[in-house]
Design a protein around this motif. Structure first.
Motif, PDB file in Angstrom:
ATOM      1  N   VAL A 285     -29.435  78.335  53.464  1.00  0.00           N
ATOM      2  CA  VAL A 285     -30.288  78.450  54.577  1.00  0.00           C
ATOM      3  C   VAL A 285     -29.882  79.780  55.240  1.00  0.00           C
TER       4      VAL A 285
ATOM      5  N   THR B 190     -34.292  77.567  53.458  1.00  0.00           N
ATOM      6  CA  THR B 190     -34.755  77.913  54.845  1.00  0.00           C
ATOM      7  C   THR B 190     -36.363  77.073  55.286  1.00  0.00           C
TER       8      THR B 190
ATOM      9  N   PRO C  32     -36.804  83.228  54.762  1.00  0.00           N
ATOM     10  CA  PRO C  32     -35.527  84.087  54.902  1.00  0.00           C
ATOM     11  C   PRO C  32     -35.851  85.528  55.602  1.00  0.00           C
TER      12      PRO C  32
END
Length: 387
Positions: A75, A102, A227
């Motif tokens: 993440v 994410t 991201p």
């Protein structure tokens, strides 16, 4: 594939500004990540949250104080919708699919951004904490670590049915964690297996057989974070599991006296009828189910309280001994204080004594033999004239 599977589909929404693109073309550098203010508010489009009724319980609980661990998920740490909610522990590695990780993390606990958090996306439990443990080759170890850290909810990126992972999830469940994972064919009784449905309530393509599904949740065309600090629309079973993990965090915060088995039962028994008669996640009714169970579960361990009443209390003699010790200590402290207050810590008395000795010595010197003779004979008479 760890962190996702081949069935997942992600559509990124590129939110770079025209100014940044023009600057990159003219000056030849890569544009910086989009600022938070440039990310539009996708919450009106988040049909998944409305479908499971999560906002209906946010006045009572938003997951505060509950940690959802994400072993196997990579993440990004600086997404504006996850900042302050997210901790990334790289003890088991740093690689992995950041797109899937994410997106899943945001579906669990994104909190939006902006002055009044009026931009970006929200997760099912926007005040919950996230512990990401990226790894590509030691998912069982990351699961055990999450359990040892005390995370009450653990979200798996996959459920491959392997013995090592099954042993790790069994240990996690035994330590008090509810393990949630995608229903992708693995048969693990310690994992709440969640399948995805679309906005029409139908199972997404390539879903597991009904017998391998414990619960269904939204898993198609979900607006979430990506991201690149923007937003993405994702489809896949892991994202449905993320929605269920966020719901579990809500119940865990609202009813902390309930264990993982009770939370799991509330999510399933408090569901609505979904596709093919499968249970469909619905947070308000699950919360009501958990509330009914919580009425019979005390906030403290009554057995421990009873044992304390029977013989675990402090004996009377111990109370008197403690009081006596306190009094003796008080007297000792008083004596020490008096002695210190009557002492001469700055040397004033010693200085005065030395001064007195000096003055006495000077006076003794002034009163030598000559002085004593004068004092003995008195004044001399002047001789008479003519004598």
């Amino acid at each position: 594939m760890l962190g996702g599977n081949s069935r997942n589909r992600t559509h990124k929404r590129h939110l770079r500004t025209a100014v940044a693109g023009t600057a990159a073309a003219v000056f030849g550098f890569a544009p910086a990540p989009v600022a938070a203010d440039d990310i539009p508010d996708f919450r009106p489009e988040q049909w998944g949250l409305i479908s499971i009724g999560a906002p209906d319980v946010w006045e009572e609980t938003q997951g505060e104080g509950t940690t959802v661990a994400l072993p196997g998920f990579a993440v990004v740490e600086d997404h504006p919708d996850l900042r302050d909610n997210l901790t990334v522990d790289t003890e088991f590695g740093e690689g992995g699919d950041e797109v899937t990780g994410t997106a899943a993390a945001a579906l669990v606990a994104a909190h939006g951004h902006g002055m009044d958090a009026d931009g970006g996306v929200l997760g099912a439990a926007p005040d919950a904490a996230l512990l990401a443990l990226p790894t590509e080759d030691d998912l069982p170890g990351a699961v055990r670590h999450a359990a040892n850290e005390g995370a009450p909810v653990i979200l798996l990126p996959e459920n491959d049915g392997g013995d090592d992972l099954a042993a790790a999830t069994e240990e996690a469940a035994g330590s008090g964690a509810l393990v949630v994972g995608p229903a992708d064919g693995g048969d693990d009784p310690n994992v709440l297996a969640v399948a995805g449905v679309d906005e029409d309530g139908a199972l997404i393509p390539d879903s597991a057989e009904a017998g391998a599904i414990d619960l269904t949740a939204p898993g198609a065309d979900l607006d979430t974070a990506d991201p690149e600090l923007g937003a993405a629309q994702v489809t896949g079973t892991p994202y449905a599991a993320a929605m269920a993990a966020g719901a579990a965090a809500l119940l865990r915060t609202h009813y902390p006296q309930l264990g993982p088995a009770e939370i799991r039962t509330a999510l399933v028994e408090g569901s609505q009828q979904g596709p093919d008669g499968l249970p469909a996640l619905h947070v308000p009714t699950a919360d009501a189910e958990a509330g009914g169970t919580a009425e019979d579960v005390p906030m403290i361990d009554e057995d421990l309280a009873d044992r304390a009443d029977e013989g675990g209390g402090v004996p009377v003699w111990a109370w008197f001994a403690s009081i006596g010790a306190v009094l003796v200590l008080g007297v000792l402290l008083l004596v020490v204080w008096v002695r210190r207050s009557s002492a001469d810590p700055y040397g004033v008395k010693a200085e005065r004594a030395a001064e007195d000795e000096r003055i006495a010595a000077e006076r003794a010197a002034e009163s030598g033999p000559e002085s004593r003779r004068r004092q003995k004979g008195g004044r001399r008479r002047k001789p008479r004239r003519g004598a």
